[in-house]
Design a protein around this motif. Structure first.
Motif, PDB file in Angstrom:
ATOM      1  N   LYS A   1       0.864  -1.184   0.000  1.00 50.59           N
ATOM      2  CA  LYS A   1       0.000   0.000   0.000  1.00 50.59           C
ATOM      3  C   LYS A   1       0.899   1.233   0.000  1.00 50.59           C
TER       4      LYS A   1
ATOM      5  N   TYR B   1      -1.698  -5.463   0.094  1.00 52.76           N
ATOM      6  CA  TYR B   1      -2.846  -6.076  -0.564  1.00 52.76           C
ATOM      7  C   TYR B   1      -2.344  -7.364  -1.203  1.00 52.76           C
TER       8      TYR B   1
ATOM      9  N   SER C   1      -6.914  -7.400   1.963  1.00 55.79           N
ATOM     10  CA  SER C   1      -6.098  -6.371   2.602  1.00 55.79           C
ATOM     11  C   SER C   1      -5.620  -6.914   3.939  1.00 55.79           C
TER      12      SER C   1
END
Lengths: 396, 240
Positions: free
Chosen positions: A42, A51, A96
């Motif tokens: 990220k 992710y 995530s």
């Protein structure tokens, strides 16, 4: 010979379940589990978020379930931070995960994400591991995506500084009439004439909410007005921190009016943290003490109408105000005067005429004017397919 | 015995619900009992909740872990936080009550600062962005939608065409309405006041209806519990 054959048959029967189980597991082993796994860092964060994109390459009837595990990999250990059970529907999935671990780091730092993927069964058990990937995350001290917030705050601080300085040097700033606040004097006067107490409910919010802080700001000038008439003022609270601040605000306001004798810490009291228990208790107090005036200013949720209707029922003048859009209609319907949205924030400046607050209100107006201009430019540019404002200044 | 254990708590729930509803008649002893039970239970619950969900997992467990890992700086950091929190207790005596201002100042100061960026991003930047472009990325003032309406003048096309401009004009008018330090004689403020109030009231009317329906739904749920679920439970427990 018969004995040997008999023993052989017994042994065969005994070990047959082992083979049968193996055959059952072979259902999955017939096909090599395959998937495309991609780890994405990220951007612009403190190095904790990743992710994971997962695309199964087997058909659902070949491998039905997968298990994906995310580890925070350190020099000497691997700490599992999240795990995802995946049912193969042939679709690409995105997960995530945060790599925050038990050894909490208060500052940004790079971490290593380790991803392991397994074929699995319905229970979510690990069968065959087929992916093991690592990636080092990047960290940053400044999130460039929030630059607009930084610039906005800097502009606002400059405006606040300029207008507070002007207000302190004696410049009188105009604040337009807010009808609800003009009624404060008559509400306090009416309660005094009737010999009834005044109730001030600072909402059910906490100090993290701007409406609560605005309400505590308004409490001071209202208490000063109340002190002039020696009318009892009661402040029920839902939050202990808000109660502590309210006690100090009321005490200081009484002292400023030269009436410290009127302050009783029991008049600013805590009831309960539970929303509807608080609503029930305050309604009960309204019914029993029949206040002459009720101020409902701050953050309110579903209990707003309960307060407003009960106060209306006992014949109190009600002045209400909140920034909760869904509760304003209830106050408009049931209260005598309502401060709508931002009027609540301007109220303390209007009542106290304190140069600090009036200067801040003026700065707010100028910032709003700047934003309207920006909005106008953005709308016009967007008609011509130019997205500079939306892409770089007013980001989603 | 089993029937009592099954019926006891639902019956208490029904009795307390009815006790609370008696407030509609007048303030009475039954309501007072229910009110005080509700308040007492909620305060007791919040104390137990704070201990089990905050004090133990957020202070006691991390401190123990950091000390066992030899991470003394982080342990001290958490212990200091706990000690500052304990200063709230100083309010119990007048002599030391000034100490409670430290945790209050830290809490208020922290949240005031902490909220700046989220408030700007969600209430200013995102909202203004959404006033320029819709979630699909097309402009709210979209000439193509008007063209579609004039080519095919249906009700649906009309709504599609005016939806965006209504939002843009509404936002601008309401923003101007909330100027406090400009005189009402100012031309822009003067002409925008009434239309802004109309837009605000339309919005509030919609919100009122929506929330009211949600409350009616809650009321129906409670009535359903008292008049349907509870008698059914009695029948199935005692009758069967």
């Amino acid at each position: 010979m018969k004995k040997i054959i008999f023993i052989f048959i017994i042994i065969t029967i005994l070990i047959s379940p082992i083979f049968s189980e193996k055959t059952e597991n072979n259902e999955f082993d017939e096909f090599d589990p395959k998937a495309r796994v991609k780890i994405i860092d990220k951007p612009q964060d403190e190095g904790t978020h990743v992710y994971v994109e997962f695309k199964p390459l087997n058909k659902p009837d070949e491998v039905k379930y997968y298990l994906l595990e995310v580890y925070n990999k350190k020099a000497d250990s691997e700490e599992l931070v999240s795990s995802f059970k995946i049912e193969n529907k042939g679709k690409s999935l995105r997960f995530s995960s945060t790599l925050e671990d038990s050894t909490y780091s208060p500052w940004p730092k790079s971490r290593t994400a380790l991803i392991k993927a397994y074929s699995s069964n319905k229970k979510g058990e690990k069968l065959n591991q087929f992916v093991s990937k690592t990636m080092k995350t990047n960290y940053s001290w400044f999130n460039i995506n929030k630059l607009s917030a930084f610039l906005g705050v800097v502009i606002f601080l400059i405006l606040v500084y300029i207008f507070i300085k002007k207000a302190r040097t004696g410049t009188k700033f105009f604040i337009r009439k807010i009808p609800g606040l003009d009624a404060v004097d008559s509400a306090v006067g009416r309660a005094t004439e009737m010999g009834k107490p005044i109730y001030y409910v600072p909402g059910i919010g906490t100090t993290s909410q701007i409406a609560t802080l605005a309400s505590l700001n308004i409490l001071a000038p209202i208490t000063r007005k109340v002190a002039k008439f020696s009318t009892p003022l009661k402040v029920p609270n839902r939050d202990p921190v808000v109660m502590s601040i309210a006690q100090d605000v009321v005490q200081e306001a009484y002292m400023a009016e030269g009436r410290p004798d009127l302050f009783d810490s029991n008049d600013v009291f805590f009831l309960t943290r539970q929303q509807f228990a608080f609503a029930g208790s305050v309604s009960g107090l309204f019914k029993r003490e029949k206040p002459g005036a009720v101020f409902l200013l701050g953050k309110f949720y579903a209990e707003s109408l309960i307060f407003a209707e009960t106060a209306n029922d006992v014949g109190a003048i009600q002045i209400a105000g909140t920034d909760s859009v869904s509760q304003i209609p209830f106050f408009i319907a049931a209260c005598d005067y309502t401060l709508i949205g931002e009027e609540l924030f301007a109220a303390s400046g209007y009542l106290s005429r304190d140069p600090l607050i009036v200067g801040t209100t003026k700065a707010q107006d100028y910032l709003k004017a700047l934003l309207i201009i920006l909005l106008f430019i953005g709308i016009i540019l967007n008609i011509f397919d130019i997205d500079i404002i939306t892409d770089y200044i007013l980001q989603r | 015995m089993e029937a009592i254990s099954i019926l006891f708590w639902p019956t208490i729930a029904v009795l307390l619900s009815v006790a609370i509803y008696t407030f509609l008649w007048k303030d009475n002893m039954v309501y007072k009992i229910a009110e005080h039970i509700f308040m007492g239970v909620s305060v007791g619950y919040s104390i137990a909740y704070s201990y089990h969900k905050i004090l133990v997992p957020k202070l006691w467990v991390p401190v123990k872990r950091f000390l066992s890992q030899g991470n003394y700086i982080l342990a001290i950091y958490f212990i200091l936080g706990g000690l500052i929190g304990l200063l709230y207790i100083s309010r119990f005596t007048d002599k030391t009550s000034w100490l409670s201002r430290y945790p209050i100042a830290i809490t208020v100061g922290f949240y005031a600062g902490f909220r700046i960026v989220p408030v700007w991003m969600t209430m200013v930047s995102k909202q203004l962005n959404a006033t320029i472009k819709d979630p699909t990325g097309s402009p709210l003032l979209n000439g193509k939608l008007f063209e579609a309406f004039f080519n095919n003048p249906t009700w649906g096309n009309f709504i599609n065409a005016i939806n965006g401009p209504l939002i843009v004009v509404g936002v601008l008018l309401v923003l101007i309405y909330f100027f406090f330090s400009f005189s009402n004689d100012n031309f822009v403020v003067k002409i925008s006041r009434k239309p802004a109030l109309v837009i605000l009231m339309l919005g509030f009317g919609g919100a009122f209806g929506y929330t009211f329906m949600a409350r009616i739904s809650l009321f129906i749920g409670r009535m359903n519990f008292i008049f349907s679920e509870w008698p059914e439970l009695i029948k199935s427990t005692l009758g069967g």
